[in-house]
Design a protein around this motif. Sequence first.
Motif, short mmCIF file in Angstrom:
data_model
loop_
_atom_site.label_atom_id
_atom_site.label_comp_id
_atom_site.label_asym_id
_atom_site.label_seq_id
_atom_site.Cartn_x
_atom_site.Cartn_y
_atom_site.Cartn_z
N MET A 43 0.83 -1.21 0.00
CA MET A 43 0.00 0.00 0.00
C MET A 43 0.86 1.26 0.00
O MET A 43 0.52 2.27 -0.61
CB MET A 43 -0.90 0.00 1.24
CG MET A 43 -2.06 -0.98 1.17
SD MET A 43 -3.39 -0.38 0.13
CE MET A 43 -3.93 1.06 1.05
N LEU A 44 2.01 1.22 0.69
CA LEU A 44 2.79 2.43 0.96
C LEU A 44 4.13 2.50 0.23
O LEU A 44 4.71 3.58 0.10
CB LEU A 44 3.03 2.56 2.47
CG LEU A 44 1.76 2.70 3.31
CD1 LEU A 44 2.07 2.48 4.79
CD2 LEU A 44 1.12 4.06 3.10
N GLY A 45 4.66 1.36 -0.21
CA GLY A 45 5.96 1.36 -0.87
C GLY A 45 7.11 1.71 0.04
O GLY A 45 8.17 2.14 -0.42
N SER A 46 6.93 1.50 1.33
CA SER A 46 7.96 1.87 2.31
C SER A 46 8.05 0.80 3.39
O SER A 46 7.03 0.48 4.03
CB SER A 46 7.62 3.23 2.96
OG SER A 46 8.38 3.44 4.13
N VAL A 47 9.24 0.26 3.60
CA VAL A 47 9.44 -0.73 4.65
C VAL A 47 9.21 -0.11 6.02
O VAL A 47 8.53 -0.67 6.89
CB VAL A 47 10.85 -1.34 4.56
CG1 VAL A 47 11.15 -2.23 5.77
CG2 VAL A 47 11.01 -2.14 3.27
N ALA A 48 9.78 1.09 6.24
CA ALA A 48 9.67 1.74 7.55
C ALA A 48 8.21 2.04 7.88
O ALA A 48 7.74 1.79 9.00
CB ALA A 48 10.51 3.02 7.58
N ASP A 49 7.46 2.59 6.90
CA ASP A 49 6.05 2.89 7.15
C ASP A 49 5.24 1.62 7.37
O ASP A 49 4.32 1.59 8.20
CB ASP A 49 5.46 3.67 5.97
CG ASP A 49 5.93 5.11 5.93
OD1 ASP A 49 6.48 5.59 6.95
OD2 ASP A 49 5.76 5.77 4.89
N ALA A 50 5.58 0.55 6.63
CA ALA A 50 4.87 -0.72 6.82
C ALA A 50 5.11 -1.27 8.22
O ALA A 50 4.18 -1.78 8.87
CB ALA A 50 5.31 -1.73 5.77
N GLU A 51 6.33 -1.18 8.71
CA GLU A 51 6.62 -1.65 10.05
C GLU A 51 5.88 -0.82 11.10
O GLU A 51 5.41 -1.35 12.12
CB GLU A 51 8.13 -1.63 10.30
CG GLU A 51 8.87 -2.69 9.49
CD GLU A 51 10.36 -2.67 9.72
OE1 GLU A 51 10.93 -1.58 9.89
OE2 GLU A 51 10.97 -3.77 9.73
N ASP A 52 5.75 0.49 10.85
CA ASP A 52 4.98 1.34 11.77
C ASP A 52 3.51 0.93 11.78
O ASP A 52 2.87 0.91 12.84
CB ASP A 52 5.11 2.81 11.37
CG ASP A 52 6.47 3.40 11.70
OD1 ASP A 52 7.22 2.78 12.49
OD2 ASP A 52 6.79 4.48 11.17
N LEU A 57 17.52 2.61 1.93
CA LEU A 57 18.41 1.44 1.93
C LEU A 57 18.73 0.97 3.34
O LEU A 57 19.50 0.04 3.52
CB LEU A 57 19.72 1.78 1.20
CG LEU A 57 19.57 2.13 -0.28
CD1 LEU A 57 20.91 2.58 -0.86
CD2 LEU A 57 19.02 0.96 -1.08
N ALA A 58 18.13 1.61 4.34
CA ALA A 58 18.45 1.27 5.72
C ALA A 58 18.17 -0.20 6.01
O ALA A 58 18.88 -0.84 6.80
CB ALA A 58 17.66 2.16 6.68
N GLY A 59 17.15 -0.75 5.36
CA GLY A 59 16.81 -2.15 5.60
C GLY A 59 17.89 -3.13 5.17
O GLY A 59 17.91 -4.27 5.63
N LEU A 60 18.78 -2.71 4.27
CA LEU A 60 19.88 -3.58 3.87
C LEU A 60 20.84 -3.83 5.02
O LEU A 60 21.45 -4.89 5.12
CB LEU A 60 20.67 -2.93 2.72
CG LEU A 60 20.22 -3.20 1.30
CD1 LEU A 60 21.09 -2.42 0.33
CD2 LEU A 60 20.29 -4.67 0.97
N GLY A 61 20.98 -2.84 5.88
CA GLY A 61 21.92 -2.97 7.00
C GLY A 61 23.36 -2.94 6.53
O GLY A 61 23.67 -2.84 5.34
N ALA A 62 24.28 -3.02 7.49
CA ALA A 62 25.69 -3.07 7.15
C ALA A 62 25.99 -4.39 6.45
O ALA A 62 25.29 -5.39 6.63
CB ALA A 62 26.54 -2.96 8.42
#
Length: 308
Positions: free
Chosen positions: A22-31, A293-298
């Motif tokens: 719906m949102l195209g965003s991992v961070a928003d989906a997790e919220d 890209l934060a979800g990729l992590g180090a």
Amino acid sequence: MTPPLAPFDRHRGLLFSVAYQMLGSVADAEDVVQDTWLRWSAADRDEVADARSYLVRIATNLALDRLGSARARRESYVGPWLPEPLVTGTVPVAGAPAPQDPADRAELGEEVSLAVLVVLETLTPAERAVFVLREVFGMPVAEVAQALGRSEAAVRQMGHRAREHVQARRPRFEPSASVQREVTDRFLAACAGGDVSALLAVLAPSAVLVSDGGGKARAALRPITGAEKVARFLLGIAATGADPSFVALPAEVNGRPGVAVWHEGLPFLAATVVVSGEGLVEQVLMVRNPDKLAGLGALPGTNLGSRG
């Protein structure tokens, strides 16, 4: 009262995927998933006949609430906007696990590719919700109508409009997984080797490259069209990547073959391609915005503690 955790955990992956598409965003989906949990934990669960339908209704409406403000922010976005990539698998480094964990629990459905998510941006919020729930996850009309507070007739009409709209704008041809992988591998090898002839051989003459930097990373401010222009842009990036501080790994990006790149152990880009019926790359979708890209992590196995 029924303990809240077990039913919620059973459907967490579905809730994440509905919100993400719906949102195209991992961070928003997790919220959205977190807010759904808060509402679920406070509900009288003994009165809930179907936990899955109830949770999907909450998550869908929370995502709809966020969609309006998200679209307003995109009006001032610098350069092309692409959805946040969901890297669903990379080649491990030294046996380390894939770095992205939302995808580990996601139920991706069939329509999660970046190219299709871009098309979904052109639907109305209600049409997008109907398309995701009906076409991606196959929910019955009655269940979707209940989730959206609409009549079944209205849901059928919105679903028909959304389906026609998406079919007219989505990639015309869906190659088999083996063809997609083979073409993507040739494309990545040509980029990595700096081989302009090999790259032009795998690009469709009318190929388009869309790069999303969001004003925070170097990227083209508008789509690049034509195989020669696309090749020049890609080889410029590949020349930078020849530095040993860059590490590129074949990756599964939104369920399709792609690549993830790290620089000095930190995420640098994620990209995937759309393959035509002729076995050529007709679109390159590249995300450079570090916020996406934060979800990729180090990079797995990288020690960042010693960096100055």
